[in-house]
Design a protein around this motif. Structure first.
Motif, PDB file in Angstrom:
ATOM      1  N   ARG B 187       0.836  -1.210   0.000  1.00  0.00           N
ATOM      2  CA  ARG B 187       0.000   0.000   0.000  1.00  0.00           C
ATOM      3  C   ARG B 187       0.868   1.256   0.000  1.00  0.00           C
ATOM      4  O   ARG B 187       1.942   1.286   0.609  1.00  0.00           O
ATOM      5  CB  ARG B 187      -0.920   0.012   1.236  1.00  0.00           C
ATOM      6  N   HIS B 343       0.167   4.147  -9.021  1.00  0.00           N
ATOM      7  CA  HIS B 343      -1.265   4.388  -8.799  1.00  0.00           C
ATOM      8  C   HIS B 343      -1.550   4.134  -7.326  1.00  0.00           C
ATOM      9  O   HIS B 343      -1.486   2.998  -6.861  1.00  0.00           O
ATOM     10  CB  HIS B 343      -2.109   3.484  -9.698  1.00  0.00           C
ATOM     11  N   ALA B 346      -3.665   1.251  -5.776  1.00  0.00           N
ATOM     12  CA  ALA B 346      -3.318  -0.144  -6.065  1.00  0.00           C
ATOM     13  C   ALA B 346      -2.673  -0.807  -4.850  1.00  0.00           C
ATOM     14  O   ALA B 346      -2.159  -0.140  -3.952  1.00  0.00           O
ATOM     15  CB  ALA B 346      -2.352  -0.191  -7.244  1.00  0.00           C
ATOM     16  N   THR B 347      -2.730  -2.133  -4.846  1.00  0.00           N
ATOM     17  CA  THR B 347      -1.896  -2.918  -3.933  1.00  0.00           C
ATOM     18  C   THR B 347      -0.781  -3.504  -4.789  1.00  0.00           C
ATOM     19  O   THR B 347      -1.015  -4.352  -5.652  1.00  0.00           O
ATOM     20  CB  THR B 347      -2.704  -4.030  -3.254  1.00  0.00           C
ATOM     21  N   GLU B 348       0.413  -3.026  -4.550  1.00  0.00           N
ATOM     22  CA  GLU B 348       1.528  -3.376  -5.433  1.00  0.00           C
ATOM     23  C   GLU B 348       2.061  -4.774  -5.113  1.00  0.00           C
ATOM     24  O   GLU B 348       2.041  -5.205  -3.953  1.00  0.00           O
ATOM     25  CB  GLU B 348       2.658  -2.352  -5.277  1.00  0.00           C
TER      26      GLU B 348
END
Lengths: 163, 488
Positions: B187, B343, B346-348
């Motif tokens: 996050r 972004h 998003a959850t990377e």
């Protein structure tokens, strides 16, 4: 470093003052966050391969101490050292060290490939920038647009009293 | 030469008081301008009920009063580098305590309670967001104390939800577009910048919130932001910059974070619609900068949540958990941001989560002071979340700008500033791993140094702006529809 004065460090600082003709407060200002004098002294004397062989450095300091003792003086001691074939080259490298924060190998001072900048942070402390009332190449602490103004007077480059 | 301010402080004594007598004198000075959100009032609780500790032979009391200026410690050789650093670190901690004090509904410190009372916004959260002062539409900022509102480019629904929840965050990029910080859960960390009342008043009264106003102002003057001053009992300009992490279930339960309910927001961009999401966020970093008469180049304090990162070269226990580091992971490289695209909602994936390591360890003195201050905080609340925050250090000018009859607190008028306007900061380098994540180290003009960087700040017309980049955020007033076409 302990609070007990290191006699060799004291001798190194006295020698540096005499070689450069500058007051110790210029070379070692009080309350400076980065004390370049300690960095130079460490570079010259410490580590696995100190910049000057320990016997030669000891000889340099001993010669200076003996010759600066009355009736001698720091100035006459510095002149004698600069005239000495072996110690003179080391002394000249020490002068350049303070001015340029760069070490020139005393055994081969003309070989630019052997020059060594002591550290990025020491680089900007070279005295030459102050003497020429300028800032180091590649680093400026002056404000945007300073190039349109006259440089500050030489007196402004001397250490201030701080808090 | 010693300034009257320092001498006066030494005579007056300190909130960090040495004796009961000096404490009494100090309390006599705890009166301030009535409008200020952290105005000085006599401490209502009796002196014996105010938690206090002894440190460096001094008494430090848990009170919500922002120090007006540097107050030297009462130790032999108080102006040595080490003792000045101690004085600045004490200043940092006292300011941290005052600003994190639970606020009442007006944003003033609620003196009925002590710091650490759960579920109460901190004093600084009532301050003005930078986007409320430097508005995207170039409009006049709303009055001090008006409810927070998002920039106009967010939808009415987002603005309504943000007002309902009471907190919203959306900024995620670090300075110089050096990248976002993505935590070990994938996050994005969010940021805010908030201005205190004295700074807000200066910007508004001088119409500095638009480029046009800045142009007019700088034709005959330059920016000199207000200073804290002990005799005048003025706080001066303060800016805070918090960093927030989205908390997972374990972190919500563990009581180690100052925590807020918030709306995470991402504005509409191109074809991507506006997005919003509710979350619990935890404070992981906090910059506090304060300008004062004796410290015209500002005092730069920075704090972090203690679980953030390991220190390079220090052993890591098998059970250690970090917000921004996973033992044994080699991708991405340490202290390197992930590549674009970014972004924030998003959850990377794991390979894009930050691996941060502190390059300059906290000093033994700072660790000692942190331990003592944590004891003080535990006296108020044994489980206080604030005991999990540590001062990283305080940067200050060893050659502070001195003006004499020329101007007050004006760095550009000081002779010493001719050669080094930063005043030779100590420590030379300072950064917060959540706010300058990718520029740690010890290379001048490359590694993080608060003062060295902010010295370059200017207004929108490239004039000196007193160490504040805020003025770059100004926008011209919005034109009515069709007005642009009618311009010559």
């Amino acid at each position: 470093m302990s609070d007990t004065p290191d006699p060799n460090y004291e001798a190194f600082m006295n020698l540096s003052c005499a070689l450069l003709g500058l007051d110790r407060s210029v070379l070692e200002p009080r309350n400076t966050p980065f004390l370049v004098a300690k960095e130079y002294y460490g570079f010259l004397t410490q580590g696995s391969s100190p910049a000057v062989p320990p016997p030669q450095f000891a000889s340099l300091l001993q010669t200076f101490t003996l010759r600066s003792t009355p009736p001698g003086s720091p100035e006459s001691a510095a002149e004698a050292i600069l005239a000495d074939h072996a110690l003179g080259e080391v002394a000249r490298s020490i002068i350049k060290l303070w001015l340029l924060s760069t070490w020139y190998d005393p055994t081969d001072p003309g070989n630019f490939g052997k020059r060594k900048i002591i550290s990025p942070i020491a680089y900007k402390e070279g005295l030459v920038w102050k003497v020429m009332q300028a800032h180091p190449f590649g680093y400026s602490m002056w404000t945007f647009g300073h190039w349109a103004d006259d440089p500050p007077p030489l007196s402004a480059f001397l250490p201030k009293s701080g808090f | 030469m010693q300034r009257p301010g320092i001498a006066a402080a030494a005579l007056i004594g300190f909130t960090v008081a040495v004796t009961g007598a000096t404490a009494k004198v100090h309390r006599a000075h705890q009166v301030s301008r009535t409008h200020h959100p952290h105005k000085r009032e006599a401490v209502k609780a009796g002196a014996n009920s105010v938690p206090q500790i002894e440190m460096y032979g001094l008494t430090i009391r848990l009170v919500p009063d922002v120090p007006f200026d540097l107050e030297p410690v009462n130790l032999p050789d108080p102006k040595s580098l080490n003792n000045l650093q101690r004085a600045f670190d004490i200043l940092s901690w006292r300011t941290f305590i005052a600003l994190d004090w639970p606020a009442d509904r007006q944003g003033n410190p609620d003196r009925r309670h002590l710091i650490g009372r759960p579920a109460r916004p901190a004093v600084w959260e009532a301050w003005k967001q930078n986007y409320e002062v430097f508005r995207a539409d170039g409009g006049t900022p709303t009055a001090w104390g008006a409810p927070h509102d998002l920039p106009a480019d967010f939808s009415p629904e987002a603005r309504a939800e943000a007002r309902h929840v009471g907190k919203s965050v959306f900024e995620f990029e670090q300075p110089l577009e050096s990248g976002p910080l993505v935590d070990r859960d994938g996050r994005y960390v969010r940021y805010e910048i908030l201005l205190n009342r004295d700074l807000f008043d200066y910007v508004v009264s001088n119409n500095l919130y638009t480029p046009e106003g800045q142009e007019r102002f700088t034709q005959s003057s330059h920016v000199v932001l207000p200073c804290g001053n002990i005799p005048k009992q003025v706080v001066g300009a303060i800016v805070v910059k918090p960093a927030w992490k989205v908390l997972n279930a374990t972190e919500i339960r563990n009581g180690r974070y100052y925590m807020r309910d918030a709306v995470l927001l991402s504005p509409r961009e191109g074809n991507r619609p506006e997005q919003r999401q509710r979350a619990k966020i935890g404070l992981v970093g906090l910059h506090i900068i304060h300008k004062s008469d004796d410290v015209a180049q500002w005092t730069w304090s920075t704090f972090e949540q203690e679980d953030n990162v390991p220190t390079a070269g220090a052993p890591i226990s098998a059970s250690a958990h970090f917000n921004f580091f996973s033992p044994g992971v080699s991708t991405p490289p340490v202290n390197t941001p992930s590549d674009r695209p970014w972004h924030s909602m998003a959850t990377e994936p794991a390979a894009r989560r930050a691996q941060l390591t502190r390059m300059i360890p906290l000093t033994a003195e700072t660790r000692y002071m942190n331990g003592e201050m944590h004891k003080l905080l535990r006296m108020a609340y044994p489980h206080s979340v604030w005991q999990h925050y540590e001062l990283i250090s305080t940067q200050w000018p060893t050659q502070p700008a001195r003006t004499s009859g020329v101007g007050v607190c004006d760095v550009m008028s000081a002779e010493s500033a001719q050669v080094d306007p930063t005043g030779a900061p100590a420590p030379v380098f300072l950064g917060n791993m959540t706010l300058e994540s990718f520029i740690p180290g010890e290379v001048p003009n490359v590694s993080s140094s608060c003062m060295e960087c902010h010295m370059n700040a200017t207004t929108t017309n490239a004039k000196y702006s007193d160490f504040s980049f805020l003025f770059q955020k100004a926008h011209s007033p919005a034109l009515p529809v069709g007005a642009a076409e009618k311009r010559p």
